[in-house]
Design an enzyme around this catalytic site. Structure first.
Site, short mmCIF file in Angstrom:
data_model
loop_
_atom_site.label_atom_id
_atom_site.label_comp_id
_atom_site.label_asym_id
_atom_site.label_seq_id
_atom_site.Cartn_x
_atom_site.Cartn_y
_atom_site.Cartn_z
N ASP A 89 -46.22 16.33 28.52
CA ASP A 89 -45.90 17.43 27.61
C ASP A 89 -45.50 16.59 26.17
O ASP A 89 -44.64 15.84 26.20
CB ASP A 89 -44.53 17.98 28.08
CG ASP A 89 -44.37 19.32 27.44
OD1 ASP A 89 -45.11 19.74 26.43
OD2 ASP A 89 -43.58 19.98 27.83
N MET A 90 -46.13 17.05 25.26
CA MET A 90 -46.22 16.53 23.90
C MET A 90 -44.49 16.98 23.31
O MET A 90 -44.31 18.18 23.45
CB MET A 90 -46.99 16.84 22.83
CG MET A 90 -48.71 16.36 23.16
SD MET A 90 -48.66 14.72 23.91
CE MET A 90 -48.67 13.86 22.32
N TYR A 115 -46.25 20.40 17.16
CA TYR A 115 -46.54 20.86 15.95
C TYR A 115 -45.95 19.86 14.64
O TYR A 115 -46.41 19.64 13.77
CB TYR A 115 -46.47 22.30 15.62
CG TYR A 115 -47.29 23.04 16.15
CD1 TYR A 115 -48.19 22.54 17.52
CD2 TYR A 115 -47.49 24.46 15.98
CE1 TYR A 115 -48.87 23.43 18.15
CE2 TYR A 115 -48.41 25.30 16.86
CZ TYR A 115 -49.07 24.69 17.93
OH TYR A 115 -49.98 25.61 18.56
N ARG A 160 -32.74 20.12 16.44
CA ARG A 160 -32.23 20.98 17.60
C ARG A 160 -30.57 20.46 17.58
O ARG A 160 -29.82 21.30 18.02
CB ARG A 160 -32.78 20.51 18.91
CG ARG A 160 -34.19 21.01 19.09
CD ARG A 160 -34.84 20.50 20.04
NE ARG A 160 -36.25 20.75 19.86
CZ ARG A 160 -37.28 20.86 21.19
NH1 ARG A 160 -36.89 20.97 22.28
NH2 ARG A 160 -38.44 21.10 20.74
N ASP A 167 -50.81 21.34 24.10
CA ASP A 167 -49.94 20.20 23.83
C ASP A 167 -49.47 19.65 25.16
O ASP A 167 -48.33 18.93 25.51
CB ASP A 167 -48.76 20.57 23.22
CG ASP A 167 -47.68 21.39 23.47
OD1 ASP A 167 -48.24 22.10 24.56
OD2 ASP A 167 -46.69 21.56 23.21
N GLU A 168 -50.09 20.17 26.56
CA GLU A 168 -49.89 19.68 27.82
C GLU A 168 -51.02 19.26 28.73
O GLU A 168 -52.11 20.11 28.47
CB GLU A 168 -49.20 21.01 28.57
CG GLU A 168 -47.78 21.44 28.07
CD GLU A 168 -47.11 22.57 28.85
OE1 GLU A 168 -46.85 22.38 29.95
OE2 GLU A 168 -47.59 23.66 28.18
#
Length: 437
Positions: A18-19, A23, A60, A120-121
DNA sequence: GCATTATGACGCT
DNA sequence: TAGCGTCAT
């Protein structure tokens, strides 16, 4: 509804990669001055600063969330850098990110069967590579194990940060481990190498989960982010699922998960163990019942499909609030623009991948102003896809007109379109011989 | 009617 | 098959 599939008899090694905030990473590679800085990628920005679609881990920390608008993000993180998604023909253009995703897929597809799960996975079936490593160069014979592999998280291992690397090394090299764990240990080393390779060649970091099936690998990839990997030995599964909130399990984040909670009082995946397969089938049908019984035990037989390309291409845009399209004249140019983009994308797919799309689909959403309350949805329409922008535009327009007639149903002449999507599906490889003609 | 957008995969009928 | 619904990010 999910479909139950039995677990293959032979033990597999499956990875989910998983990136991390993909984006954002793509934009940071383009603009290195943004690296390490709180950053988010937004779509448009005139309405409340745009919609966030990716948030860096620095941002985050300030509480910035994907559900926020740009303005909100600025409030909790005044220094955040908001990067806009490119716009073409008045709509968001995600091709930059699709291309970056393809770069990653090409690198990850080198060690085993690879499935592009999203932009992206990916899932990888590394069983063959792991078996080969186990027979030729098992972990305990390696002179040196990559630091990246030693930083792995092994579920069920004592969580002592001081000597974690040492524990991991011991786990990877345990000579008394069973065959399954030894295969997973090889998977850990292979995935660490793949992630290092992706970083070196693309500058992108990713997180990964390694387990015996897709479900557990996907669960694990999300447990330690960003830029880390987690392995799930079989011995850790019962405890892992016992406390896992039911809505965190893939496929149970929606209505089915809620109804499990409401109907059966199930709050964790482990709670499902209290019910017989027959009871679960009674409530949710044969397929879903068996599927639930299986996932409670960490059983999931889904295979990794060897597929590096998407099965369909879609181009869409929403027209919320005041932007709703209220006349045929205002719909036309938007639909034409969407068809233009779709045409370019399928043409590029044909040239790059020798694949042809066979069906054109039009989806729309809208409302009508009516005396009698009515809730008919705008129907989806499809037809054979003819190549060439003008033909796609012509066909899509016919689909729209026919859908609109059905939608209005002689009940109203005042209406609005709030969403338009055209997509191309049933994409098949062109037979090699026909390329010669 | 309406502001989590734009995209995908997949199952049911 | 066409069209709809669910789920995910």
């Amino acid at each position: 509804m999910p479909v139950a599939r039995p677990e293959p008899l032979a033990s597999r090694v499956i990875a989910h990669v998983d990136m991390d905030c993909f984006y954002v990473q793509v934009e940071q590679r383009k603009r290195p001055e943004l690296k390490g800085v709180p950053t988010a990628v937004v779509q448009y920005n005139s309405w409340k600063g745009g919609a966030l679609i990716a948030v860096s881990y620095e941002a985050r920390k300030f509480g910035v969330q994907r559900s926020m608008r740009g303005d909100e993000a600025k409030k909790v993180c005044p220094d955040i850098q908001l990067v806009q998604v490119p716009v073409a023909r008045g709509k968001a253009d995600l091709n930059l990110y699709r291309d970056a995703g393809s770069e990653v897929v090409s690198l990850l597809a080198t060690k085993g069967r690879c499935e592009r799960a999203s932009i992206d996975e990916v899932y990888l079936d590394l069983t063959g590579a792991a078996e080969q490593m186990l027979s030729a160069t098992p972990p305990d014979t390696l002179e040196e194990i990559d630091e990246e592999a030693l930083k792995s998280h092994v579920l069920g291992l004592p969580n002592d940060p001081c000597s974690q690397g040492e524990y991991v090394k011991q786990w990877l090299c345990r000579s008394d481990a069973d065959h399954q764990d030894k295969l997973l240990a090889c998977g850990v080393i292979i995935v660490a190498q793949l992630r290092m390779d992706v970083l070196k060649k693309t500058s992108f970091t990713c997180s990964a989960g390694i387990a015996h099936n897709k479900m557990l690998a996907k669960l694990a990839s999300g447990m330690h982010k960003p830029a880390q990997q987690t392995v799930v030995p079989s011995s850790s599964v019962t405890e892992l699922l016992a406390s896992l909130p039911i809505n965190k399990m893939k496929q149970l984040g929606g209505k089915l998960g809620s109804s499990l909670q409401r109907d059966l009082g199930v709050t964790t995946v482990g709670n499902l163990l209290d019910f017989t397969e027959e009871k679960l089938q009674e409530y949710y049908g044969r397929n879903t019942g068996t599927w639930l019984w299986n996932i409670a035990r960490g059983i999931s037989g889904d295979e990794v499909e060897g597929r590096l390309l998407p099965k369909s291409h879609g181009c869409g845009k929403t027209f919320p609030g005041q932007q709703a399209l209220r006349t045929l004249t205002s719909v036309k140019p938007w639909l034409n623009g969407l068809c233009e983009e779709l045409s370019e994308r399928i043409q590029s797919d044909l040239e790059k991948n020798k694949r042809v799309a066979h069906t054109l689909i039009l989806h729309a959403e809208g409302f009508k102003v009516c005396e009698v309350p009515t809730n008919r949805k705008f129907p989806s329409k499809s037809c054979p896809l003819r190549y060439g922008t003008a033909k796609i535009q012509e066909d899509a327009w016919k689909l729209f007109e026919s859908g609109l007639r059905e939608f209005l149903d002689l009940q109203s002449n005042e209406w609005g379109i709030t969403s338009l999507t055209v997509s191309a599906s049933k994409i098949l490889p062109v037979p090699a011989v026909s390329l010669l003609i």
